[in-house]
Design an enzyme around this catalytic site. Sequence first.
Site: not given
Ligand code: PEP
Ligand code: MG
Length: 755
Positions: A369, A476, A635, A682
């Site tokens: 992140h 987010r 994810d 996304c």
């Molecule tokens: C993902 O998992 O692709 C996503 C957009 O959410 P995050 O990266 O915030 O977990």
């Molecule tokens: Mg995610």
Amino acid sequence: MQATASTVSRRLLGRLRDVMAGSGSVQDRLDQVVKLIAADMVAEVCSCYLMRAGEVLELFATEGLLKTAVHETRLRVGEGLVGDIAAHARPLALADAQSHPNFAYRPETGEEIFHSLVGVPIVRGGRVIGVLVVQNKSRRHYTEEEIETLETVAMVLAELVSSGELINRDELAPVDGNAVLPLRIEGARLTGGIGIGVAVMHEPRVVVQKLVSEDPEAEMVRLRDALRRMRHSLEQMFEAQDLAFGGEHREVLETYRMFAEDAGWKARITEAIHSGLTAEAAVQKVHEDTRVRMSQVSDPYLRERLHDLEDIANRLLQHLVRDDGRAALAELPESAVLVCRSLGPTELLDYDRRQIRGIVLEEGSPTMHVAILARALDIPMVGRIKDAVQKIEPLDPVVVDGDNGQVFVRPSDDIVDTFSATQRARAEKLAGYAATRELPSVTRCGQAVRMMLNAGLLADVPQLQATGADGIGLYRTEMPFMARSQLPDVPAQTNLYSKILDQSGGRPVVFRTLDVGSDKLLPYWHSAREDNPAMGWRSIRITLDRPAVLRTQLRALVKAGAGRELHVMFPMVAEVAELDRLRSILNMELVRHERRGGMPPERVRVGTMLEVPALAWQLPALLKRVDFISVGSNDLTQFLFAVDRGNPRIAERYDVLSPAMLNFLRWIAHESRKAGIPLSVCGEMAGRPLEAMALLGVGVRSLSMSATSIGPVKAMVRSLFLPALEDYMATLFSLPDHSVREYLRNFALDHGVQI
Ligand code: PEP
Ligand code: MG
């Protein structure tokens, strides 16, 4: 499509092989090699420069330049066109080389009569070890095939060079450990772009001001108190860090604990205090003594421990000089490059982002992140720079080359100039993209593609206007939660969400409910240790167990959405039953709002992220219950391949452009379209032109990405003829390959798709 090998001049390679296997010294053979290449490429000149110690490129062999220049002409990395090729580790082809701003004239070579130039880096083990250059008198344009040929030849040459006969192998090894020489260190590309600034340590070393004390007893009390507080904070860190990372961190923390408890260490500090030093000066002294002793130890394991000791001493010093024991945030110079062992998203948010030009990290993977956040803030970031904290001194000038995953420490002026030029070129390119802001996002065949923005901070919202995006496809909401010291209440959240909606000028904003846990930790929520936090108590698993938090957030969203369209998206949903529970909580809040006389949202649209593969096996039921779906490919990849996205060792082991992933996405796109439910992607892949092209090829028509990706992805969309891609991709889905990336790249090159 032609394979790469067929574009290489086989005859040339055959002859090279003969020369290399032949007799004579390596220098003789190198001389023959450049002669052969010049003849084969119908060029007047072919020269080979090799890297010597201190990042200097020396002319080792030439056909066409003056022979007297061999072993005489030397260029620093970054100096001249040859230095530029080495610095960027990429080919350069110029019809009029002398008009290039980086052209450095070397009279001893007699090269002024040659106008055009093509050069490629000679790379071995990921390091540039030389440059191979071809020059012509006439102003000629070198073809892609010629560049490729030269690259292949350079690969073969690398073998000859690394035999150790031309240059001692030690000289070819990466420069290391020397504190005053310029350094080039390779790592992993986490965020693109070039950052130039001076190094600021994320955990600044404490400067001890007061050295002497009259009252050893008082100092002993201070020491004991600081030790107690440090132990306590280590315990807390131990808990929290375990949530974020795997076993390796635990080991490190265990070592810290061991040091903190070490009786010998404490005894030496006590002794120093009794000799008349303040507690902090005593810690400093004992630490310096140990450091000197340990630096003479050659055992790498013991030397490693020196870092731990350094850290623990620093921590204790912080507890002694500051009440809260927290490292004061470094005073940032105007252009700072943050150098960190590790960095959490919250910690990054603590800094003034306008002053951070780049980040160098010892750990890191592109989908962690802090990397996503850095991308959103457009801060170049290079990770996996081993021992960065040791190798880089505070205030060292640093160039962060996020595009190539390399870092230059104490660079020469030439390097700085080269990268400043690249930085300017990038800014111009971005300005060029900005000019396409008003152009529609439509393929050459007329297919519209929705371009959405990923955001997480209020400051991101103006990017809607700046990029011309169609809306915010992923907001987010956890980012503001992470940046605060306590859970924001309903009025604070309502205020924030209203501002976002106000500023979005009527364009849709998809609010994703709180997605914390895994590597997104809230400073005020201490959760229990978990072995597998990415698959643990996170996201809606937390908010379903603690519905009060979710209700607070949904209440604020409903209030902010009064009289307008509200999009709510739930993350990490693994089964339809979870969605039903989440939806009923939302309904409760809608009813409550209206019962209290609040104006309802004009329309509420509810969607889920698709990031847990199990949910895909309930698609028919899911599609009946949602207004939209968004694939979280970050994810999803981690769960589909069972590969931890935060573990640098394996994070890039599998490719999102693999038949497995593409088949999966194609099927979801197909089912969603059949059901008439909008689908978007996304995750990070949506923001990379080649990956985004593949997504269009499998039927996705809406992409959500960070602001800096909108321009490049739109350029790809506008240059794409979709039917040709769809036909081509039909041949890829059943391939047994690890990845179809190269096929797709070649398709794009052959069809003029801008990737
Ligand atoms: C993902 O998992 O692709 C996503 C957009 O959410 P995050 O990266 O915030 O977990
Ligand atoms: Mg995610």
